[in-house]
Design an enzyme around this catalytic site. Structure first.
Site, short mmCIF file in Angstrom:
data_model
loop_
_atom_site.label_atom_id
_atom_site.label_comp_id
_atom_site.label_asym_id
_atom_site.label_seq_id
_atom_site.Cartn_x
_atom_site.Cartn_y
_atom_site.Cartn_z
N GLU A 97 0.83 -1.20 0.00
CA GLU A 97 0.00 0.00 0.00
C GLU A 97 0.86 1.26 0.00
OE1 GLU A 97 -3.17 -0.29 -0.33
OE2 GLU A 97 -3.30 -2.45 0.00
N HIS A 197 -26.63 -11.95 -4.17
CA HIS A 197 -25.26 -11.63 -3.76
C HIS A 197 -24.55 -12.88 -3.21
CE1 HIS A 197 -22.27 -9.15 -1.27
NE2 HIS A 197 -22.23 -10.33 -0.69
N ARG A 210 -14.44 -14.81 5.46
CA ARG A 210 -15.00 -13.46 5.37
C ARG A 210 -15.73 -13.13 6.67
NH1 ARG A 210 -18.68 -16.05 6.69
NH2 ARG A 210 -20.51 -16.82 5.60
N ASP A 219 -20.05 5.34 11.60
CA ASP A 219 -18.99 5.85 10.75
C ASP A 219 -19.62 6.37 9.46
OD1 ASP A 219 -16.44 6.41 9.71
OD2 ASP A 219 -15.59 4.59 10.56
N THR A 258 -9.08 -0.09 -0.63
CA THR A 258 -9.01 -1.53 -0.38
C THR A 258 -7.63 -1.78 0.23
OG1 THR A 258 -10.48 -2.14 -2.18
CG2 THR A 258 -8.94 -3.81 -1.43
#
Length: 277
Positions: A97, A197, A210, A219, A258
């Site tokens: 990153e 989904h 997950r 938030d 991400t």
């Protein structure tokens, strides 16, 4: 007059003593607060989470090796101090990153405990030299849509799928925000969207773990999706499957950022960034 005053003072003193004794008795009668069950914190609903990404300031590397070693030890001491109140995990993102070198995932049953941990973490010399680049707050809940009652077949496939691949090496964090159209659908309409989904993801649950966190009102995002895997190709296939579902038309944010990191121990991440190992 003096006798009356003396009597009044004596009487008030006795009341004070009696009140203190009564208060102490009440405190003694109260059962001690139970310690949170940390063994279930990663699976229980009603648990709070804080994700935060950090970039180490260049000035940190102007400290001597001995100072950086001491700074890393300060972090380890903070983790030890809070081990009965929060579950603190660190992930190395340097090299993956541009905006971060590591991220933290902090679970607690009391959000104030998370805040106390992060305040103490930032007070260490390592924490003082780590700039926060992203912060996300959420909580765990029981399944809303793919439940035994609402969608029994998919629920059986979802809850029956067991991760069976190698030990996960990588972790992903992907925030998601929905638009107003999503929240104005009926429960039945959202259920159908979530069934569409879920169906294409079932094949990947054997090699991708997950976890979903809810963030609406806590938030600026609605969900935080967290994944672990040892197979980046399988994760890519999972994301491709999710990209094709109609539910995407309700997204106003998917990622951005991400975050990808390697799964390591907390002290390993800090020592790697402090001393290059």
């Amino acid at each position: 007059m003096r006798k009356s005053t003396g009597f009044l003072l004596t009487f008030m003193a006795l009341l004070s003593v009696g009140s203190s004794q009564a208060q102490q008795a009440n405190m003694d009668a109260k059962p001690p607060m139970a310690m949170p069950d940390m063994t279930k914190i990663l699976t229980a609903p009603g648990v709070f989470v804080n994700f935060s990404t950090y970039k180490v300031r260049p000035d940190y590397y102007k400290l001597s090796m001995a100072e950086r070693k001491g700074a890393a030890a300060e972090v380890v001491a903070v983790v030890e101090k809070y081990k009965d109140k929060v579950k603190a995990e660190a992930y190395l993102t340097r090299g993956f990153e541009a905006q971060s070198d590591f991220f933290l995932r902090i679970h607690s049953y009391d959000m104030a405990a998370t805040q106390a941990f992060l305040v103490d973490f930032r007070a260490t010399r390592f924490g003082m030299n780590a700039e926060v680049t992203e912060n996300l707050v959420g909580m765990t809940k029981a399944l809303n849509y793919i439940t035994k009652d609402k969608s029994p077949n998919l629920n059986a496939g979802l809850t029956g799928a067991t991760y069976s691949d190698a030990t996960p090496r990588y972790a992903f964090v992907i925030p998601v925000k929905k638009n107003a159209d999503w929240w104005n659908l009926t429960d039945e309409q959202r259920l159908k969207e979530m069934e569409t989904h879920t169906l294409p993801t079932l094949a990947n649950l054997v090699n991708v773990k997950r976890k979903l966190y809810h963030s609406t009102g806590l938030d600026d995002t609605d969900f935080i999706t967290y994944f672990e895997t040892a197979d980046l190709d399988a994760f890519n296939n999972l994301m491709l499957a999710l990209a094709k579902v109609p539910e995407n038309k309700y997204h106003v944010r998917w990622g951005s950022p991400t975050v990808l990191g390697t799964i390591q121990s907390f002290d390993s991440v800090v020592n790697t960034l402090s001393m290059g190992r």
